[in-house]
Design a protein around this motif. Structure first.
Motif, PDB file in Angstrom:
ATOM      1  N   VAL A   4      -4.517  -4.469  21.592  1.00 58.89           N
ATOM      2  CA  VAL A   4      -4.147  -3.702  20.400  1.00 58.89           C
ATOM      3  C   VAL A   4      -5.158  -3.968  19.291  1.00 58.89           C
ATOM      4  O   VAL A   4      -5.306  -5.092  18.820  1.00 58.89           O
ATOM      5  CB  VAL A   4      -2.719  -4.066  19.930  1.00 58.89           C
ATOM      6  N   LYS A   5      -5.857  -2.924  18.881  1.00 61.18           N
ATOM      7  CA  LYS A   5      -6.835  -2.994  17.786  1.00 61.18           C
ATOM      8  C   LYS A   5      -6.272  -2.206  16.615  1.00 61.18           C
ATOM      9  O   LYS A   5      -5.935  -1.029  16.758  1.00 61.18           O
ATOM     10  CB  LYS A   5      -8.184  -2.403  18.208  1.00 61.18           C
ATOM     11  N   ASN A   6      -6.189  -2.848  15.459  1.00 59.71           N
ATOM     12  CA  ASN A   6      -5.512  -2.233  14.326  1.00 59.71           C
ATOM     13  C   ASN A   6      -6.006  -2.860  13.033  1.00 59.71           C
ATOM     14  O   ASN A   6      -5.369  -3.744  12.479  1.00 59.71           O
ATOM     15  CB  ASN A   6      -3.994  -2.430  14.482  1.00 59.71           C
ATOM     16  N   GLU A   7      -7.142  -2.407  12.548  1.00 63.56           N
ATOM     17  CA  GLU A   7      -7.700  -2.941  11.311  1.00 63.56           C
ATOM     18  C   GLU A   7      -7.916  -1.809  10.310  1.00 63.56           C
ATOM     19  O   GLU A   7      -8.468  -0.767  10.661  1.00 63.56           O
ATOM     20  CB  GLU A   7      -9.021  -3.662  11.575  1.00 63.56           C
ATOM     21  N   PRO A   8      -7.479  -2.005   9.070  1.00 61.77           N
ATOM     22  CA  PRO A   8      -7.629  -0.941   8.074  1.00 61.77           C
ATOM     23  C   PRO A   8      -9.075  -0.806   7.598  1.00 61.77           C
ATOM     24  O   PRO A   8      -9.822  -1.777   7.553  1.00 61.77           O
ATOM     25  CB  PRO A   8      -6.733  -1.413   6.927  1.00 61.77           C
ATOM     26  N   LYS A   9      -9.412   0.424   7.228  1.00 61.39           N
ATOM     27  CA  LYS A   9     -10.704   0.666   6.595  1.00 61.39           C
ATOM     28  C   LYS A   9     -10.514   0.783   5.075  1.00 61.39           C
ATOM     29  O   LYS A   9     -11.347   0.330   4.318  1.00 61.39           O
ATOM     30  CB  LYS A   9     -11.344   1.933   7.163  1.00 61.39           C
ATOM     31  N   ILE A  10      -9.394   1.372   4.665  1.00 61.48           N
ATOM     32  CA  ILE A  10      -9.082   1.501   3.239  1.00 61.48           C
ATOM     33  C   ILE A  10      -8.455   0.190   2.773  1.00 61.48           C
ATOM     34  O   ILE A  10      -7.438  -0.235   3.322  1.00 61.48           O
ATOM     35  CB  ILE A  10      -8.124   2.681   2.985  1.00 61.48           C
ATOM     36  N   LYS A  11      -9.050  -0.444   1.761  1.00 60.87           N
ATOM     37  CA  LYS A  11      -8.573  -1.760   1.321  1.00 60.87           C
ATOM     38  C   LYS A  11      -8.231  -1.793  -0.160  1.00 60.87           C
ATOM     39  O   LYS A  11      -8.215  -2.849  -0.778  1.00 60.87           O
ATOM     40  CB  LYS A  11      -9.616  -2.813   1.671  1.00 60.87           C
ATOM     41  N   ASN A  12      -7.910  -0.650  -0.723  1.00 63.75           N
ATOM     42  CA  ASN A  12      -7.479  -0.528  -2.106  1.00 63.75           C
ATOM     43  C   ASN A  12      -6.240  -1.398  -2.346  1.00 63.75           C
ATOM     44  O   ASN A  12      -5.343  -1.466  -1.508  1.00 63.75           O
ATOM     45  CB  ASN A  12      -7.181   0.965  -2.351  1.00 63.75           C
ATOM     46  N   ALA A  13      -6.166  -2.061  -3.497  1.00 63.59           N
ATOM     47  CA  ALA A  13      -5.072  -3.004  -3.786  1.00 63.59           C
ATOM     48  C   ALA A  13      -3.701  -2.335  -3.755  1.00 63.59           C
ATOM     49  O   ALA A  13      -2.736  -2.908  -3.234  1.00 63.59           O
ATOM     50  CB  ALA A  13      -5.308  -3.681  -5.135  1.00 63.59           C
ATOM     51  N   LEU A  14      -3.581  -1.138  -4.306  1.00 58.75           N
ATOM     52  CA  LEU A  14      -2.291  -0.438  -4.310  1.00 58.75           C
ATOM     53  C   LEU A  14      -1.885  -0.056  -2.887  1.00 58.75           C
ATOM     54  O   LEU A  14      -0.721  -0.254  -2.488  1.00 58.75           O
ATOM     55  CB  LEU A  14      -2.348   0.811  -5.203  1.00 58.75           C
ATOM     56  N   ILE A  15      -2.809   0.458  -2.105  1.00 60.86           N
ATOM     57  CA  ILE A  15      -2.519   0.827  -0.719  1.00 60.86           C
ATOM     58  C   ILE A  15      -2.123  -0.416   0.074  1.00 60.86           C
ATOM     59  O   ILE A  15      -1.165  -0.393   0.862  1.00 60.86           O
ATOM     60  CB  ILE A  15      -3.728   1.537  -0.071  1.00 60.86           C
ATOM     61  N   THR A  16      -2.802  -1.520  -0.158  1.00 65.46           N
ATOM     62  CA  THR A  16      -2.469  -2.784   0.508  1.00 65.46           C
ATOM     63  C   THR A  16      -1.055  -3.224   0.150  1.00 65.46           C
ATOM     64  O   THR A  16      -0.293  -3.662   1.017  1.00 65.46           O
ATOM     65  CB  THR A  16      -3.501  -3.870   0.144  1.00 65.46           C
ATOM     66  N   ALA A  17      -0.677  -3.089  -1.105  1.00 65.50           N
ATOM     67  CA  ALA A  17       0.677  -3.470  -1.541  1.00 65.50           C
ATOM     68  C   ALA A  17       1.739  -2.595  -0.871  1.00 65.50           C
ATOM     69  O   ALA A  17       2.791  -3.094  -0.450  1.00 65.50           O
ATOM     70  CB  ALA A  17       0.780  -3.373  -3.059  1.00 65.50           C
ATOM     71  N   ILE A  18       1.466  -1.309  -0.752  1.00 65.84           N
ATOM     72  CA  ILE A  18       2.411  -0.411  -0.069  1.00 65.84           C
ATOM     73  C   ILE A  18       2.511  -0.794   1.402  1.00 65.84           C
ATOM     74  O   ILE A  18       3.612  -0.841   1.963  1.00 65.84           O
ATOM     75  CB  ILE A  18       1.986   1.059  -0.249  1.00 65.84           C
ATOM     76  N   ARG A  19       1.382  -1.084   2.013  1.00 60.23           N
ATOM     77  CA  ARG A  19       1.393  -1.507   3.422  1.00 60.23           C
ATOM     78  C   ARG A  19       2.222  -2.764   3.612  1.00 60.23           C
ATOM     79  O   ARG A  19       2.933  -2.907   4.613  1.00 60.23           O
ATOM     80  CB  ARG A  19      -0.036  -1.749   3.911  1.00 60.23           C
ATOM     81  N   GLU A  20       2.135  -3.690   2.665  1.00 52.32           N
ATOM     82  CA  GLU A  20       2.920  -4.920   2.770  1.00 52.32           C
ATOM     83  C   GLU A  20       4.415  -4.630   2.760  1.00 52.32           C
ATOM     84  O   GLU A  20       5.186  -5.306   3.447  1.00 52.32           O
ATOM     85  CB  GLU A  20       2.528  -5.890   1.657  1.00 52.32           C
ATOM     86  N   GLN A  21       4.845  -3.624   2.009  1.00 47.63           N
ATOM     87  CA  GLN A  21       6.259  -3.229   2.008  1.00 47.63           C
ATOM     88  C   GLN A  21       6.662  -2.693   3.381  1.00 47.63           C
ATOM     89  O   GLN A  21       7.741  -3.011   3.890  1.00 47.63           O
ATOM     90  CB  GLN A  21       6.518  -2.173   0.927  1.00 47.63           C
ATOM     91  N   LEU A  22       5.799  -1.884   3.980  1.00 52.36           N
ATOM     92  CA  LEU A  22       6.073  -1.361   5.319  1.00 52.36           C
ATOM     93  C   LEU A  22       6.061  -2.482   6.358  1.00 52.36           C
ATOM     94  O   LEU A  22       6.875  -2.483   7.289  1.00 52.36           O
ATOM     95  CB  LEU A  22       5.066  -0.269   5.674  1.00 52.36           C
ATOM     96  N   GLU A  23       5.159  -3.431   6.198  1.00 50.53           N
ATOM     97  CA  GLU A  23       5.131  -4.585   7.104  1.00 50.53           C
ATOM     98  C   GLU A  23       6.441  -5.358   7.021  1.00 50.53           C
ATOM     99  O   GLU A  23       6.970  -5.817   8.045  1.00 50.53           O
ATOM    100  CB  GLU A  23       3.964  -5.516   6.758  1.00 50.53           C
ATOM    101  N   HIS A  24       6.968  -5.506   5.814  1.00 48.11           N
ATOM    102  CA  HIS A  24       8.229  -6.229   5.634  1.00 48.11           C
ATOM    103  C   HIS A  24       9.357  -5.537   6.409  1.00 48.11           C
ATOM    104  O   HIS A  24      10.146  -6.185   7.099  1.00 48.11           O
ATOM    105  CB  HIS A  24       8.567  -6.329   4.142  1.00 48.11           C
TER     106      HIS A  24
END
Length: 163
Positions: A4-24
């Motif tokens: 499984v390969k899954n690394e983001p290319k977009i690393k904007n702080a707001l997008i990262t924060a939203i992703r963290e909510q989805l990860e939770h």
């Protein structure tokens, strides 16, 4: 070695924060399934039905919000620009009868990777989580085919909603 390969290319702080909510949220799903398994329940037996109910409910709300059962309405209400950034999506086709999207990153898969899940567990958790997307498709009077899956080692998740 994980396939499984899954690394983001977009690393904007707001997008990262939203992703963290989805990860939770994805971590919740994993822990619920893990605890159910410890009690003798098969993850898919209970998780799939619960997540599909959520998708049907969410889909009904999206149909109401968009005022249409056309898949163009789904694209406009759920697959917005911010969502496209979070999942690094590419809309491949959007018509009233077909919505085809490639997801190049998945925060849910990232959460399961961080939790130490095996490739097999990640694939199963993805199948369960996708039941919500299947429910959304059903609410629009169509169905969803998952043609490719990051969780199963593909380079993208290829969703194909159709009527």
């Amino acid at each position: 070695m994980s396939r499984v390969k899954n690394e983001p290319k977009i690393k904007n702080a707001l997008i990262t924060a939203i992703r963290e909510q989805l990860e939770h949220r994805a971590t919740w799903l994993y822990l619920l399934c893990d605890e159910a398994g410890k009690r003798g329940l098969e993850w898919k037996d209970f998780g799939s039905a619960a997540v599909k109910r959520c998708g049907l409910s969410q889909g009904a709300g999206l149909v109401k919000k968009g005022g249409t059962k056309d898949f163009t309405g789904l694209r406009k209400t759920l697959f917005t620009k911010p969502a496209q950034w979070v999942f690094e999506m590419k809309i491949r086709k959007s018509t009233p009868e077909v919505l085809a999207i490639d997801f190049h990153y998945c925060p849910l898969v990232k959460a399961w990777q961080k939790a130490g899940c095996t490739d097999e567990e990640i694939a199963l958790l993805c199948d369960i989580a996708m039941c919500g997307d299947h429910g959304i498709g059903e609410a629009y009077g169509g169905e969803l085919k998952l043609l490719k899956s990051i969780a199963k080692g593909d380079e993208v998740c290829r969703l194909y909603y159709h009527k």
